[in-house]
Enzyme design. Structure first.
Site, mmCIF file in Angstrom:
data_model
loop_
_atom_site.group_PDB
_atom_site.id
_atom_site.type_symbol
_atom_site.label_atom_id
_atom_site.label_comp_id
_atom_site.label_asym_id
_atom_site.label_seq_id
_atom_site.Cartn_x
_atom_site.Cartn_y
_atom_site.Cartn_z
ATOM 1 N N ASP A 130 0.849 -1.184 0.000
ATOM 2 C CA ASP A 130 0.000 0.000 0.000
ATOM 3 C C ASP A 130 0.893 1.245 0.000
ATOM 4 O OD1 ASP A 130 -2.161 1.691 -0.018
ATOM 5 O OD2 ASP A 130 -3.232 0.676 1.594
ATOM 6 N N GLU A 178 -10.364 7.176 4.466
ATOM 7 C CA GLU A 178 -9.361 6.522 5.311
ATOM 8 C C GLU A 178 -9.424 7.016 6.759
ATOM 9 O OE1 GLU A 178 -5.695 5.204 3.430
ATOM 10 O OE2 GLU A 178 -6.245 6.325 1.645
HETATM 11 C C1 BGC Z 1 -3.960 8.006 -0.196
HETATM 12 C C2 BGC Z 1 -3.567 8.675 -1.426
HETATM 13 C C3 BGC Z 1 -3.528 10.117 -1.090
HETATM 14 C C4 BGC Z 1 -2.489 10.337 -0.008
HETATM 15 C C5 BGC Z 1 -2.402 11.760 0.422
HETATM 16 C C6 BGC Z 1 -2.877 8.219 0.821
HETATM 17 O O1 BGC Z 1 -3.132 7.545 1.969
HETATM 18 O O2 BGC Z 1 -4.171 6.691 -0.486
HETATM 19 O O3 BGC Z 1 -4.408 8.354 -2.466
HETATM 20 O O4 BGC Z 1 -3.250 10.880 -2.210
HETATM 21 O O5 BGC Z 1 -2.722 9.553 1.094
HETATM 22 O O6 BGC Z 1 -1.418 11.954 1.380
HETATM 23 C C1 BGC Z 2 -5.088 3.157 0.283
HETATM 24 C C2 BGC Z 2 -5.293 2.224 -0.868
HETATM 25 C C3 BGC Z 2 -5.138 2.957 -2.169
HETATM 26 C C4 BGC Z 2 -3.810 3.652 -2.204
HETATM 27 C C5 BGC Z 2 -3.579 4.443 -3.459
HETATM 28 C C6 BGC Z 2 -3.829 3.945 0.149
HETATM 29 O O1 BGC Z 2 -3.761 4.933 1.130
HETATM 30 O O2 BGC Z 2 -5.067 2.425 1.488
HETATM 31 O O3 BGC Z 2 -6.563 1.621 -0.781
HETATM 32 O O4 BGC Z 2 -5.287 2.064 -3.227
HETATM 33 O O5 BGC Z 2 -3.709 4.525 -1.114
HETATM 34 O O6 BGC Z 2 -4.335 5.586 -3.494
#
Ligand code: BGC
Ligand code: BGC
Length: 695
Positions: free
Chosen positions: A354, A555
């Site tokens: 991830d 998230e």
């Molecule tokens: C997310 C990303 C996002 C980033 C921003 C990650 O956890 O998955 O898609 O752009 O955090 O800091």
């Molecule tokens: C998330 C994933 C996601 C990735 C890319 C991560 O923070 O947990 O589900 O695919 O970011 O955006």
């Protein structure tokens, strides 16, 4: 009828987590809540946590016996000719080229020049990245042509063999988790929590197909979906990304979605990702990226079935969970990644980390994590910080000094190349020359939106309908109120245009229909008053439709770890609106927009009818389709959605799941009224609050 939902296909024995009494009994009977039983469970969990909840530093070899666990029977078999081609390619590659293949960099942290120089295997757009942007959410409304143009540039860079290295097509991954929603103007489907309520595999297949087609229009190759979490604590900020708390429902839906996405890997097929392996939905207190404490039996029976379904449908990638299992970070859990997933189950696609997840491993940093390579992760996802360069350097050293066996690198690259070949990337022309690229007739089209609107209708769950106030007549005088009546961001939720979707306004959305617009289109006597002020203007209304609920999050920002599930405490303005409408004497129909079930007794008491609408997406018209009769005054579309999550009866009933003993939700899994039902839910549900945080 609730019972069809309660059977867990494939579970022959009583699972170790225990089965409750026939749960249909407990519907709408809040008096049977037994706090002491929850306390007992909590204390037992505490004892268990204390013994195995410590964060461990080292990779886990482990000694579990997986011999009785399921194996994968993928429709995509190994092809000896392809395997030979992979071996030949690998024999030509330098160690640098191989490690380059193992990198996936965010488009904000990489240029096509980097792709060429470092032979990178993949790029992605994180939720805050769009073509041409450097800061988070820059250029968030980039048109399709800009996405396709950047895909073309990265592809050309990957295929430039002028320095003598092997030409290996790059692949671009994206979070098209409810349609290709990062891209402005895409068809946005209900989030998975709504699709779980619809629970229709054939619908999932069509949604997968449409999503893949829209991804292909932008020239991308790979989707980080489906999330196959069985969500056990509704405080989790990613609850809505899961179909259900029930592994049976997750299992029922994941496979067809994967088949729809990947198709036969023709021009409209994209690579599917089963995520997040494993037990992401089982962390304590619903803590995103937290620790899941379960027995092996629970892991197998609750958290594995979604992966089984996705992999048996041929999903070619698996993303590892940020979280830990019994104290060991999944990203270094060699026993589960290599031992279970690859060796025992026989998964032969690629395992992706991830986003920057290795940074969470105590022994690792973003630049160095041999433990994760050795645990079996094949490709590493990096964010906007260009940390991938340091990771390449360190990994090179670690292979040279023997910390990482050279065979491990070859195995990783074999899997990456296998997935690229299976997905047709070696045979397809450049993105710009693919048949669907830039075909705007296949992007956010009426035909696609019609399927999304159908999905909205199917996802709605009717929880209360006193004296059959619903369905309403199109001739009725209807006041439409609430902060989410005409708000595209609220109705689409996180992972839409931007990661959080908290910064977007109506003008950022293209082609969407709000709940209000759907009503306005068919009800001539409808009036919009978001703050409900019109209610006091002396006009008389037959009903008020109050569209209320949560505002967007993604998230961990959506975690309610330090709060309760009480909606009235989280969003007091919604309760105030209902009070105002009650005071004006207008019968209230509440449409509840949310990414999870919440404790809403107060709101239920103030409503004649109550509809759980989840996060419906761009096609708000699907709601009017069901709430209103047709022009002839007959039922137009009945409610068919059933709860795929148990609904809490108390502010702190945060983890209430089918199979619990005792099982005392307000509404059990599988519940959902139709227009034929006359189940009277009284107006006197207990309204007790609870102190935050919940225990
Ligand atoms: C997310 C990303 C996002 C980033 C921003 C990650 O956890 O998955 O898609 O752009 O955090 O800091
Ligand atoms: C998330 C994933 C996601 C990735 C890319 C991560 O923070 O947990 O589900 O695919 O970011 O955006």
């Amino acid at each position: 009828m609730v019972n069809w939902f309660l059977r867990e296909p494939g579970m022959t024995e009583q699972p170790e987590y225990g089965r409750g009494p026939a749960s249909g009994e407990s519907v709408m009977n809040p008096s049977r809540q037994t706090r002491s039983a929850y306390c007992a469970v909590f204390i037992a969990a505490l004892v268990f946590t204390a013994s195995c909840g410590q964060e461990q530093n080292t990779a886990s070899g482990g000694d579990h016996d997986f011999s009785q666990w399921p194996t994968v029977d993928s429709p995509i078999a190994k092809d000896p000719a392809m395997e030979e081609r992979i071996d030949e390619l690998i024999a030509e590659m330098t160690l640098e080229e191989k490690i380059g293949q193992m990198i996936q960099a965010d488009i904000r942290g990489v240029t096509p020049g980097d792709v060429r120089k470092y032979h990178l295997g993949a790029v992605l757009n994180g939720g805050e990245s769009a073509p041409g942007g450097t800061e988070p959410n820059d250029n968030k409304l980039a048109p399709v042509a800009e996405w396709a143009a950047l895909a073309q540039r990265h592809w050309q860079a990957s295929m430039d063999a002028s320095d003598g290295h092997a030409a290996i097509p790059i692949m671009w991954g994206t979070d098209a988790v409810h349609g290709h929603a990062n891209v402005a103007g895409a068809t946005v489907f209900p989030h998975n929590i709504g699709l779980g309520a619809a629970n229709d595999p054939a619908l999932m297949r069509r949604i997968g197909e449409i999503t893949a087609r829209e991804v292909a229009v932008t020239g991308l190759d790979w989707n980080f979906a489906p999330t196959v979490a069985a969500v056990r604590d509704d405080r989790w900020g990613r609850t809505y990304e899961g179909y259900s708390e029930s592994p049976a429902v997750v299992k029922n839906l994941a496979g067809d979605y994967v088949k729809g996405l990947q198709g036969d890997f023709g021009p409209a097929g994209v690579i599917a990702t089963a995520k997040h392996f494993i037990a992401d939905g089982g962390t304590e207190r619903g803590d995103d990226r937290g620790n899941a404490v379960t027995t092996p039996g629970e892991l197998k029976d609750i958290h594995l079935p979604g992966f089984e379904a996705a992999l048996n449908a041929g999903a070619q990638s698996v993303m590892i969970s940020y979280g830990s299992w019994n104290g060991t970070r999944m990203h270094v859990h060699r026993e589960l990644i290599t031992g279970l997933l690859k060796e025992h189950m026989g998964f032969d696609g690629l395992v992706i980390s991830d986003w920057e997840a290795i940074d969470l491993v105590p022994a690792c940093s973003l630049q160095s994590c041999p433990e994760a390579v050795n645990a079996g992760i094949d490709m590493f996802m990096f964010g906007d910080r260009a940390a991938w360069k340091g990771f390449i350097e360190n990994t090179l050293e670690q292979v040279k000094d023997g910390t990482i066996p050279a065979e491990r690198i070859d195995e990783a690259v074999t899997r990456i190349l296998r997935v690229k070949m299976r997905a047709g990337l070696f045979d397809q022309p450049a993105p710009a020359d693919r048949p669907l690229t830039n075909d705007l007739d296949r992007f956010g089209s009426d035909a696609h939106r019609a399927v999304a609107r159908e999905a909205v209708r199917r996802s709605l769950v009717l929880l209360k309908n006193r004296e059959s106030i619903l369905p309403l007549s199109r001739d009725a005088r209807v006041l439409v109120a609430g902060k989410s009546a005409h708000d595209y961001a609220n109705q689409t939720g996180g992972w839409t245009i931007t990661w959080q979707n908290a910064e977007n306004t109506n003008s950022d959305f293209r082609g969407a229909t709000s709940v209000w617009e759907g009503i306005e289109a068919i009800v001539p006597g409808a009036v919009l008053s978001e703050d409900g002020a019109v209610a006091n203007g002396g006009e008389s209304f037959d009903a008020a439709i109050a569209v209320i609920g949560e505002t967007p999050y993604a998230e961990e920002r959506g975690d309610l770890e330090d709060k309760t599930l009480e909606h009235a405490a989280l969003y007091p303005e919604d309760l105030a609106l209902l009070d105002e409408l009650n005071a004006a004497g207008i019968p209230v129909v509440t449409v509840f927009i949310s990414g999870r079930p919440l404790y809403v007794n107060k709101e239920l008491n103030r409503s004649e009818a109550f509809v759980a609408a989840w996060l419906p997406g761009s096609e708000g018209g699907g709601i009017a389709d069901v709430l209103f009769k047709n022009a002839d005054g007959e039922i137009h579309h009945d409610f068919t959605g059933k709860l795929a999550f148990s609904w809490p009866a108390e502010a702190c009933q945060t983890a209430v799941n089918i199979g619990d003993r005792p099982y005392t939700p307000l509404f059990p899994l599988g519940h959902g009224l139709t227009y034929a039902d006359h189940e009277p839910l009284g107006d006197e549900l207990p309204e007790a609050s609870a102190d935050a945080p919940c225990r």
